[in-house]
Design a protein around this motif. Structure first.
Motif, PDB file in Angstrom:
ATOM      1  N   ILE A  38      61.079  16.656 -24.685  1.00  0.00           N
ATOM      2  CA  ILE A  38      61.273  17.528 -23.518  1.00  0.00           C
ATOM      3  C   ILE A  38      62.737  17.538 -23.108  1.00  0.00           C
ATOM      4  CG2 ILE A  38      60.763  17.782 -21.055  1.00  0.00           C
ATOM      5  CD1 ILE A  38      57.968  16.640 -21.664  1.00  0.00           C
ATOM      6  N   LEU A  39      63.343  16.351 -23.057  1.00  0.00           N
ATOM      7  CA  LEU A  39      64.751  16.257 -22.681  1.00  0.00           C
ATOM      8  C   LEU A  39      65.640  16.973 -23.689  1.00  0.00           C
ATOM      9  CD1 LEU A  39      64.894  12.561 -21.456  1.00  0.00           C
ATOM     10  CD2 LEU A  39      65.180  14.605 -20.061  1.00  0.00           C
ATOM     11  N   ALA A  40      65.295  16.856 -24.971  1.00  0.00           N
ATOM     12  CA  ALA A  40      66.094  17.526 -25.992  1.00  0.00           C
ATOM     13  C   ALA A  40      66.065  19.034 -25.805  1.00  0.00           C
ATOM     14  CB  ALA A  40      65.587  17.154 -27.385  1.00  0.00           C
ATOM     15  N   ALA A  41      64.878  19.591 -25.566  1.00  0.00           N
ATOM     16  CA  ALA A  41      64.768  21.038 -25.384  1.00  0.00           C
ATOM     17  C   ALA A  41      65.549  21.497 -24.159  1.00  0.00           C
ATOM     18  CB  ALA A  41      63.297  21.437 -25.256  1.00  0.00           C
ATOM     19  N   ALA A  42      65.386  20.796 -23.033  1.00  0.00           N
ATOM     20  CA  ALA A  42      65.986  21.252 -21.777  1.00  0.00           C
ATOM     21  C   ALA A  42      67.485  20.982 -21.721  1.00  0.00           C
ATOM     22  CB  ALA A  42      65.289  20.571 -20.597  1.00  0.00           C
ATOM     23  N   SER A  69      54.032  25.449 -22.590  1.00  0.00           N
ATOM     24  CA  SER A  69      53.643  25.659 -23.989  1.00  0.00           C
ATOM     25  C   SER A  69      54.843  25.524 -24.918  1.00  0.00           C
ATOM     26  CB  SER A  69      53.002  27.037 -24.173  1.00  0.00           C
ATOM     27  OG  SER A  69      51.794  27.127 -23.451  1.00  0.00           O
ATOM     28  N   GLU A  70      55.988  26.066 -24.504  1.00  0.00           N
ATOM     29  CA  GLU A  70      57.192  25.961 -25.325  1.00  0.00           C
ATOM     30  C   GLU A  70      57.681  24.523 -25.393  1.00  0.00           C
ATOM     31  OE1 GLU A  70      59.317  30.311 -24.763  1.00  0.00           O
ATOM     32  OE2 GLU A  70      59.421  28.875 -23.119  1.00  0.00           O
ATOM     33  N   LEU A  71      57.609  23.800 -24.270  1.00  0.00           N
ATOM     34  CA  LEU A  71      58.000  22.387 -24.299  1.00  0.00           C
ATOM     35  C   LEU A  71      57.057  21.588 -25.186  1.00  0.00           C
ATOM     36  CD1 LEU A  71      58.990  21.669 -20.580  1.00  0.00           C
ATOM     37  CD2 LEU A  71      60.502  21.881 -22.556  1.00  0.00           C
ATOM     38  N   ALA A  72      55.773  21.930 -25.166  1.00  0.00           N
ATOM     39  CA  ALA A  72      54.816  21.245 -26.038  1.00  0.00           C
ATOM     40  C   ALA A  72      55.148  21.486 -27.507  1.00  0.00           C
ATOM     41  CB  ALA A  72      53.395  21.719 -25.725  1.00  0.00           C
ATOM     42  N   GLU A  73      55.615  22.709 -27.816  1.00  0.00           N
ATOM     43  CA  GLU A  73      56.024  23.022 -29.191  1.00  0.00           C
ATOM     44  C   GLU A  73      57.233  22.188 -29.588  1.00  0.00           C
ATOM     45  OE1 GLU A  73      56.457  25.004 -32.911  1.00  0.00           O
ATOM     46  OE2 GLU A  73      54.788  24.922 -31.503  1.00  0.00           O
ATOM     47  N   HIS A  74      58.211  22.059 -28.699  1.00  0.00           N
ATOM     48  CA  HIS A  74      59.403  21.272 -28.988  1.00  0.00           C
ATOM     49  C   HIS A  74      59.077  19.794 -29.132  1.00  0.00           C
ATOM     50  CE1 HIS A  74      62.960  23.965 -28.545  1.00  0.00           C
ATOM     51  NE2 HIS A  74      62.076  24.732 -27.949  1.00  0.00           N
ATOM     52  N   ALA A  75      58.241  19.286 -28.213  1.00  0.00           N
ATOM     53  CA  ALA A  75      58.009  17.847 -28.143  1.00  0.00           C
ATOM     54  C   ALA A  75      56.880  17.384 -29.053  1.00  0.00           C
ATOM     55  CB  ALA A  75      57.703  17.448 -26.700  1.00  0.00           C
ATOM     56  N   GLY A  76      56.055  18.313 -29.531  1.00  0.00           N
ATOM     57  CA  GLY A  76      54.950  17.927 -30.401  1.00  0.00           C
ATOM     58  C   GLY A  76      53.845  17.196 -29.666  1.00  0.00           C
ATOM     59  N   GLY A  77      53.594  17.574 -28.398  1.00  0.00           N
ATOM     60  CA  GLY A  77      52.558  16.913 -27.618  1.00  0.00           C
ATOM     61  C   GLY A  77      51.604  17.903 -26.997  1.00  0.00           C
ATOM     62  N   SER A  78      50.584  17.373 -26.321  1.00  0.00           N
ATOM     63  CA  SER A  78      49.600  18.222 -25.659  1.00  0.00           C
ATOM     64  C   SER A  78      50.169  18.769 -24.360  1.00  0.00           C
ATOM     65  CB  SER A  78      48.329  17.414 -25.358  1.00  0.00           C
ATOM     66  OG  SER A  78      48.608  16.410 -24.391  1.00  0.00           O
ATOM     67  N   LEU A  79      49.544  19.838 -23.868  1.00  0.00           N
ATOM     68  CA  LEU A  79      49.993  20.421 -22.610  1.00  0.00           C
ATOM     69  C   LEU A  79      49.855  19.419 -21.464  1.00  0.00           C
ATOM     70  CD1 LEU A  79      48.558  24.053 -22.773  1.00  0.00           C
ATOM     71  CD2 LEU A  79      50.957  23.392 -22.739  1.00  0.00           C
ATOM     72  N   ALA A  80      48.784  18.620 -21.477  1.00  0.00           N
ATOM     73  CA  ALA A  80      48.579  17.648 -20.404  1.00  0.00           C
ATOM     74  C   ALA A  80      49.688  16.604 -20.395  1.00  0.00           C
ATOM     75  CB  ALA A  80      47.214  16.978 -20.567  1.00  0.00           C
ATOM     76  N   SER A  81      50.065  16.115 -21.579  1.00  0.00           N
ATOM     77  CA  SER A  81      51.118  15.103 -21.661  1.00  0.00           C
ATOM     78  C   SER A  81      52.470  15.676 -21.246  1.00  0.00           C
ATOM     79  CB  SER A  81      51.207  14.549 -23.089  1.00  0.00           C
ATOM     80  OG  SER A  81      50.009  13.887 -23.446  1.00  0.00           O
ATOM     81  N   VAL A  82      52.750  16.897 -21.697  1.00  0.00           N
ATOM     82  CA  VAL A  82      54.021  17.538 -21.351  1.00  0.00           C
ATOM     83  C   VAL A  82      54.079  17.826 -19.855  1.00  0.00           C
ATOM     84  CG1 VAL A  82      55.368  19.646 -21.638  1.00  0.00           C
ATOM     85  CG2 VAL A  82      54.427  18.495 -23.634  1.00  0.00           C
ATOM     86  N   ASP A  83      52.971  18.254 -19.276  1.00  0.00           N
ATOM     87  CA  ASP A  83      52.929  18.515 -17.840  1.00  0.00           C
ATOM     88  C   ASP A  83      53.227  17.233 -17.057  1.00  0.00           C
ATOM     89  OD1 ASP A  83      52.294  20.122 -15.457  1.00  0.00           O
ATOM     90  OD2 ASP A  83      50.537  18.834 -15.327  1.00  0.00           O
ATOM     91  N   LYS A  84      52.626  16.125 -17.454  1.00  0.00           N
ATOM     92  CA  LYS A  84      52.845  14.847 -16.769  1.00  0.00           C
ATOM     93  C   LYS A  84      54.294  14.400 -16.878  1.00  0.00           C
ATOM     94  CE  LYS A  84      51.569   9.958 -16.987  1.00  0.00           C
ATOM     95  NZ  LYS A  84      50.724   8.944 -17.676  1.00  0.00           N
TER      96      LYS A  84
END
Length: 461
Positions: free
Chosen positions: A124-128, A139-154
């Motif tokens: 997430i930090l890398a993308a932003a 959804s885009e952060l999940a694509e970058h980070a390779g994680g679920s939407l719930a994990s990225v949201d948290k």
């Protein structure tokens, strides 16, 4: 759209959807309509674009119709996705660890940067942080980070509370971006750039070189990316696979190497091979057998950078600003000068219409146009002000390169600050003064158009 070698279907669907200016909801609705299957939802489209699911043959037929992409290309991309294990924007293509340990799990400590608690957080930090002027959906952060939407949201909410990310809503979508200021932004960006920023930076810089079809990375950095613990990499081994008929522009490759080394602050060793070479010949030099190989997709620029060099009079000043952290090197879409100049021209036209009725409003538009012109000159050279840089940086940089005429950029900015204080004695501007500045900014725009024709990507000596 240009066909990309080994392009995964997740990337193909996302890029084709954006080219047609469709949201994931709209694409799902159109697919449901043409196929007669209401089970096609936005969540399914999101899973396709994150690489969590590959569309079946029937779905690819309807995707071909809605996205206007040849069926054969979708089938080839689906096959490529099955051969690849996605980790962010780069792909471990050979010799990955047989049994992924905790370091390679999405929630585990990342071997590439073990100061973070999870690869999702680092992703997430890398993308932003590496794209500070862009907002990302979950959804885009999940694509970058390779994680679920719930994990990225948290994770994104925790980073927002810490003041590292900011958010806004667009309808029902929450958009995240890097904060503009804060004591942690600069140090975190430097840390992320030299680790998780390697795929993006190398993909951008070598993607500008005509004929580069594939980019393969090896050495210690590839080991850490693949999840093998150990000391940090002090160099990166790069193999450029050239498309048939391309010998590789050595001058542009040299420029890319210098810019990568400037941006990553580490040595880069580059070799080239033809695309039709045998598999053994594609072995990365200095790479021990058994080490992981990471493949990075070249980031194709929307415009081909000029091959000229920056004006020598400004090189010392720009290098000083880069070393002081006031300027950043950029490539890809961020190095496109055209949007800046187009918006500057729009501001100038709008200012002309406001001269007689509202001279202060006209002046403020002209002041912003001058800032955009300076941004365009820097962007074309692969430069932009760093996050948190002083407001005078753009003016200082363009004056050093293009002469005293561009001191008007900073003078206009200071004058606009005065106009923003309605109780100040200097908050008034006459029609004649505004007309004078209109001539000035028109002249800056003309000079910028002529200068850009001779400018190339900047490299610090």
């Amino acid at each position: 759209m240009e066909c990309v070698s080994d392009e995964p279907i997740s990337q193909l669907i996302r890029s084709a959807r954006r080219q047609r200016q469709l949201s994931q909801y709209t694409l799902a609705r159109e697919l449901a309509t043409v196929s007669g299957k209401p089970t096609v939802t936005r969540d399914l489209v999101a899973r396709w674009e994150r690489g969590h699911q590959i569309p079946r043959f029937g779905s690819r037929q309807w995707l071909s119709v809605v996205l206007q992409v040849p069926q054969e290309r979708l089938d080839a991309a689906a096959a490529a996705s099955r051969r690849r294990t996605r980790l962010g924007h780069a792909v471990v293509t050979r010799n990955a660890p047989v049994k992924p340990g905790p370091a390679r799990r999405a929630q585990g400590t990342p071997a590439l940067l073990p100061v973070f608690r999870s690869r999702i957080q680092a992703g997430i930090l890398a993308a932003a942080l590496l794209n500070p002027h862009r907002s990302f959906s979950l959804s885009e952060l999940a694509e970058h980070a390779g994680g679920s939407l719930a994990s990225v949201d948290k994770e994104s909410r925790l980073l927002e509370v810490a003041g590292i990310l900011t958010s806004r809503t667009d309808g029902t979508i929450r958009l995240m971006r890097a904060a503009d200021t804060g004591p942690l932004i600069g140090p975190l960006t430097d840390l992320i750039q030299s680790t998780y920023g390697v795929p993006q930076i190398i993909g951008e810089e070598f993607g500008c070189v005509p004929g580069v079809a594939r980019i393969m990375l090896g050495g210690v950095w590839a080991e850490r990316f693949a999840g093998i613990s150990g000391p940090a990499a002090d160099s990166i081994e790069v193999l450029l696979v050239l498309a048939r008929g391309h010998a590789g522009d050595q001058r542009m490759i040299g420029t890319a190497v210098r810019r990568v080394q400037n941006r990553l602050r580490c040595r880069v060793h580059v070799s080239t091979r033809p695309a039709d070479a045998q598999a053994d010949y594609l072995q990365i030099p200095h790479q021990r057998r058994g080490q992981p190989v990471v493949e990075v997709a070249p980031v194709r620029p929307r415009h081909q950078p000029a091959t000229g060099g920056p004006w020598p009079d400004g090189r010392q000043v720009l290098t000083r600003l880069l070393n002081a952290g006031q300027l950043d090197m950029v490539s890809g879409a961020a190095a496109n000068h055209r949007p800046f100049l187009d918006l500057a021209a729009q501001h100038i036209r709008a200012a002309e219409q406001l001269l007689d009725t509202s001279p202060p409003s006209a002046f403020l538009l002209l002041s912003e146009a001058a800032q955009l012109i300076a941004s365009a000159l820097l962007a074309h050279q692969g430069l932009r002000p760093a996050t948190g840089a002083g407001v005078q940086v753009k003016g200082e940089a363009v004056v050093a390169q293009f002469g005293h005429q561009f001191s008007q950029v900073e003078l206009l900015r200071k004058r606009s600050v005065e106009l923003g204080d309605p109780v100040s004695r200097d908050s008034h501007i006459s029609n004649e003064e505004a007309k004078t500045y209109l001539t000035t900014v028109r002249s800056l725009l003309s000079v910028a158009h002529n200068a850009i024709a001779t400018l190339g990507l900047f490299t610090a000596r």
